[in-house]
Scaffold this active site. Sequence first.
Site, PDB file in Angstrom:
ATOM      1  CG  ASN A  34     -11.722  55.346  32.495  1.00 15.72           C
ATOM      2  OD1 ASN A  34     -11.580  54.455  33.352  1.00 15.72           O
ATOM      3  ND2 ASN A  34     -11.562  56.515  32.769  1.00 15.72           N
TER       4      ASN A  34
ATOM      5  CE  LYS B  49      -8.765  60.326  24.253  1.00 16.62           C
ATOM      6  NZ  LYS B  49      -8.487  60.125  25.238  1.00 16.62           N
TER       7      LYS B  49
ATOM      8  N   GLY C 224     -16.074  63.715  23.921  1.00 16.22           N
ATOM      9  CA  GLY C 224     -15.445  64.038  25.232  1.00 16.22           C
ATOM     10  C   GLY C 224     -15.202  65.474  25.448  1.00 16.22           C
ATOM     11  CE  LYS C 225     -16.463  66.743  31.709  1.00 17.50           C
ATOM     12  NZ  LYS C 225     -16.947  65.274  31.465  1.00 17.50           N
TER      13      LYS C 225
ATOM     14  CD  GLU D  10      -6.294  46.281  19.775  1.00 15.91           C
ATOM     15  OE1 GLU D  10      -6.790  45.006  19.882  1.00 15.91           O
ATOM     16  OE2 GLU D  10      -5.277  46.543  20.575  1.00 15.91           O
TER      17      GLU D  10
ATOM     18  CG  ASP E   1     -10.362  60.570  35.187  1.00 17.59           C
ATOM     19  OD1 ASP E   1     -11.080  60.737  36.177  1.00 17.59           O
ATOM     20  OD2 ASP E   1     -10.948  61.021  34.018  1.00 17.59           O
TER      21      ASP E   1
ATOM     22  CG  ASP F 137     -10.803  57.235  27.685  1.00 16.69           C
ATOM     23  OD1 ASP F 137     -10.385  57.489  26.546  1.00 16.69           O
ATOM     24  OD2 ASP F 137     -12.017  57.286  27.915  1.00 16.69           O
TER      25      ASP F 137
ATOM     26  CB  ALA G 227      -9.990  64.022  22.471  1.00 15.85           C
TER      27      ALA G 227
END
Length: 306
Positions: A242, A113, A89-90, A191, A237, A254, A92
Amino acid sequence: MRSRGRARTREDRGEVAHRSLDTTFAEYAAKYGLTPPGEEAVTDDPPYGDRWTTWPDSTPTQRGPRPHPDWVITELGAVDTELGILKTGKEADVFLVERSVPEATRRTLMAAKRYRDPKHRMFHRDVGYREGRRDRESRVNRAMAKGSAFGREAVAGQWAHAEFAALSTLHSAGVAVPYPVQIVGTELLMEFIDDDGGGAAPRLAQLRPDTAELHDLWEQLAHNLSLLALAGYAHGDLSAYNLLVQHGRLVVIDVPQIVDVVGNPHGREFLDRDVRNVGGWFVARGLDPARVDRLGSDLAADARLD
């Protein structure tokens, strides 16, 4: 050993130098934990995997809500093994990590993450999301406002801890989110939401649901967003990318940019945009647009914004 009064020979000087090197190495070995030549190296590495469990590295407040689910491994002798990357991702990357107990059958899969360092991170609309979210120290707030290296590090830590705190709060409130296992630095372990074959569950955007499935997923979404709003939050978002669907169960993911709809002056805008974005996906597949409008009004009432 030379006798008294006899000049040192080349052999004498070599023997003294050899003893001196041995003594020097012994001193450094004792100081820095080096292994003398010929001896087997002794390390603190785990018997397999990539690292010992990071569970003891987190404080009680950096661990998920109690009671911990049965699948969470808390043994101090457990080992973490990285199995690959799940998502880039941007801000992480998400990795698949197995935590297991040596010489035992206990093992579990988690999603790790990891937020990137400031030079390789791109937080979009960062300031807008963070309005109403402040650090206790004024110097940290000033550094974040200026965008200094220290400020960027502080922002990264704030995003990671904000997501961990949000997952903990939402899980306790009954929202379908991944259970947050622990946070260490800017690594969040949670999880792993899997599918029938052991891989990652598909995103909502990947599905082609029939009419019955579409309505069921919408009802689940409305229920989860209502619980979010009652807790005073908007996702911030939300989209079909997501939201995961695990065996028919909708799971919200997310949430680092989760918005306090009361503390943030643009809270209502974020809430409305969440509904509009994800509602558009459902409408394009046959959902009545009036249901999207009703959900927006209901969520505003839940969040006490009307």
